[in-house]
Design a protein around this motif. Sequence first.
Motif, PDB file in Angstrom:
ATOM      1  N   THR A  39       0.848  -1.186   0.000  1.00 48.97           N
ATOM      2  CA  THR A  39       0.000   0.000   0.000  1.00 48.97           C
ATOM      3  C   THR A  39       0.882   1.234   0.000  1.00 48.97           C
ATOM      4  O   THR A  39       1.996   1.202   0.534  1.00 48.97           O
ATOM      5  CB  THR A  39      -0.937   0.032   1.211  1.00 48.97           C
ATOM      6  OG1 THR A  39      -1.686   1.256   1.200  1.00 48.97           O
ATOM      7  CG2 THR A  39      -0.162  -0.035   2.521  1.00 48.97           C
ATOM      8  N   GLU A  40       0.386   2.309  -0.580  1.00 51.52           N
ATOM      9  CA  GLU A  40       1.100   3.583  -0.499  1.00 51.52           C
ATOM     10  C   GLU A  40       0.678   4.376   0.729  1.00 51.52           C
ATOM     11  O   GLU A  40       1.254   5.426   1.015  1.00 51.52           O
ATOM     12  CB  GLU A  40       0.869   4.406  -1.772  1.00 51.52           C
ATOM     13  CG  GLU A  40       1.641   3.916  -2.977  1.00 51.52           C
ATOM     14  CD  GLU A  40       3.147   4.028  -2.790  1.00 51.52           C
ATOM     15  OE1 GLU A  40       3.651   5.143  -2.608  1.00 51.52           O
ATOM     16  OE2 GLU A  40       3.816   2.983  -2.823  1.00 51.52           O
ATOM     17  N   SER A  41      -0.313   3.909   1.438  1.00 51.50           N
ATOM     18  CA  SER A  41      -0.696   4.563   2.686  1.00 51.50           C
ATOM     19  C   SER A  41       0.356   4.280   3.742  1.00 51.50           C
ATOM     20  O   SER A  41       0.976   3.212   3.751  1.00 51.50           O
ATOM     21  CB  SER A  41      -2.048   4.043   3.171  1.00 51.50           C
ATOM     22  OG  SER A  41      -2.377   4.610   4.430  1.00 51.50           O
ATOM     23  N   ASN A  42       0.564   5.230   4.637  1.00 54.63           N
ATOM     24  CA  ASN A  42       1.464   4.967   5.759  1.00 54.63           C
ATOM     25  C   ASN A  42       0.685   4.647   7.036  1.00 54.63           C
ATOM     26  O   ASN A  42       1.207   4.738   8.134  1.00 54.63           O
ATOM     27  CB  ASN A  42       2.437   6.130   5.990  1.00 54.63           C
ATOM     28  CG  ASN A  42       1.738   7.464   6.134  1.00 54.63           C
ATOM     29  OD1 ASN A  42       0.529   7.519   6.373  1.00 54.63           O
ATOM     30  ND2 ASN A  42       2.485   8.548   5.984  1.00 54.63           N
ATOM     31  N   TRP A  43      -0.582   4.256   6.859  1.00 50.50           N
ATOM     32  CA  TRP A  43      -1.422   3.819   7.972  1.00 50.50           C
ATOM     33  C   TRP A  43      -1.814   2.368   7.743  1.00 50.50           C
ATOM     34  O   TRP A  43      -2.043   1.935   6.613  1.00 50.50           O
ATOM     35  CB  TRP A  43      -2.699   4.671   8.050  1.00 50.50           C
ATOM     36  CG  TRP A  43      -2.436   6.100   8.391  1.00 50.50           C
ATOM     37  CD1 TRP A  43      -2.140   7.106   7.519  1.00 50.50           C
ATOM     38  CD2 TRP A  43      -2.405   6.675   9.685  1.00 50.50           C
ATOM     39  NE1 TRP A  43      -1.941   8.282   8.200  1.00 50.50           N
ATOM     40  CE2 TRP A  43      -2.100   8.054   9.534  1.00 50.50           C
ATOM     41  CE3 TRP A  43      -2.614   6.170  10.982  1.00 50.50           C
ATOM     42  CZ2 TRP A  43      -1.995   8.913  10.612  1.00 50.50           C
ATOM     43  CZ3 TRP A  43      -2.511   7.047  12.055  1.00 50.50           C
ATOM     44  CH2 TRP A  43      -2.209   8.394  11.866  1.00 50.50           C
ATOM     45  N   ASP A 239       2.937   8.129  -1.707  1.00 47.93           N
ATOM     46  CA  ASP A 239       2.414   8.019  -0.351  1.00 47.93           C
ATOM     47  C   ASP A 239       1.877   9.366   0.141  1.00 47.93           C
ATOM     48  O   ASP A 239       1.997  10.379  -0.549  1.00 47.93           O
ATOM     49  CB  ASP A 239       3.486   7.435   0.583  1.00 47.93           C
ATOM     50  CG  ASP A 239       4.674   8.367   0.784  1.00 47.93           C
ATOM     51  OD1 ASP A 239       4.465   9.571   1.041  1.00 47.93           O
ATOM     52  OD2 ASP A 239       5.828   7.885   0.708  1.00 47.93           O
ATOM     53  N   PRO A 240       1.259   9.415   1.335  1.00 46.24           N
ATOM     54  CA  PRO A 240       0.590  10.631   1.787  1.00 46.24           C
ATOM     55  C   PRO A 240       1.514  11.812   2.061  1.00 46.24           C
ATOM     56  O   PRO A 240       1.018  12.925   2.313  1.00 46.24           O
ATOM     57  CB  PRO A 240      -0.120  10.193   3.081  1.00 46.24           C
ATOM     58  CG  PRO A 240      -0.236   8.723   2.986  1.00 46.24           C
ATOM     59  CD  PRO A 240       0.968   8.276   2.232  1.00 46.24           C
TER      60      PRO A 240
END
Length: 393
Positions: A39-43, A239-240
């Motif tokens: 995922t490119e999310s960091n959550w 990512d974010p």
Amino acid sequence: MTPTPLDASAFDGAPLIDHHCHGVVEQTLDRPAFEDMITESNWAAPSGTSVFDSQLGVAIRRWCAPVLDLEPHVSAERYLERRAELAPELVNERLLRAAGIDRYLIETGHRGDDILDPAGMAVRAGAAADAVVRLERVAEQIIETGPAAAAYPDRFRAELREQLRLAVGVKSIAAYRIGLDFDPERPDDAEVIRAAERWLAEIEAGAPVRITDPVLIRFGIWCAVEERQAIQFHIGFGDPDVDLHRCDPLLLTEWLRRTRESGARVLLLHCYPFHRQAGYLAHVFPHVFCDVGLAINYVGARSPQVIAESLELTPFDKALFSSDAWGLPELYHLGAHLFRRGLRATIDEWIRADEWSAADGERLIRKISGENAIRAYGLADEPAWCGATGVPA
């Protein structure tokens, strides 16, 4: 007479060059660590959900499972269980070699201590590898030595030239640090020295060593231009930490005007959802190339459509292949597989419509798979690191 579409052998004589990727980790991963890398999310995924429930997650279960002796579409639980049964070195070797990538251009500026370097990747993949230098990391390496601000411009130029001795190009993450709407003017050394003074003062006051100054980032980019380098830019999806609206490649238009006769080549990476804008820039500027690397894995089953859209305006001599894989060998394997499948599906559609001949399609495959990268980077026949030995050529 119905035109005959291409078969898989159309790729047999087209060596595949992954012109932008990183390295793999070589350790056993638990589920949270694995999901973090798809995922490119960091959550982490919200409670009760899984990152496997995505185009990328489904593609891993479909196309990577057989490489690890599993049935296609196996559950995520069984996939990770089987993965953990194998040594990390074997997982990497199987998936990297199944990708059929012949040459990797590897940028190690992001968490470089956690991944295999180009020499290690050459060994594990049984392929060739070269290095790409991250400009912002060069700046951070210099400032970590605590130079006098007045020495910074010359130190940067000298260090960049030194690192380029074993590299084929550079990359900038200006999109993450300052956005692509930066001042296109080249800063002079006096401006750079003042900016270095500010940065050193911030570090002395306890700030982390992380370059964010627009003047210093622009200086690094212009130094690469003056070295007549192939310069990669992160574009679009990421990512974010990135402000997506400031990652539109059209924001580089004036800078591209100023560099078009410099001898530098500009490689626009990923580009989604701005792949049509990137194609326009490659169309109108002679030194611009582009790919849809990162997007291919993340859109999974929809990758043929994205590949087709990316080829609407992009000159066929300007389109490149990349995986932008980091950490997981699955991402290299999928990047190569989905690229081949998507490009072939696109070309076959044009052949069936009697718009293209098979010969035109085969020529396009050769260009995007490797010929364009060889020209964009001026690649020598001998890479920096060779195949199974992993030693300098």
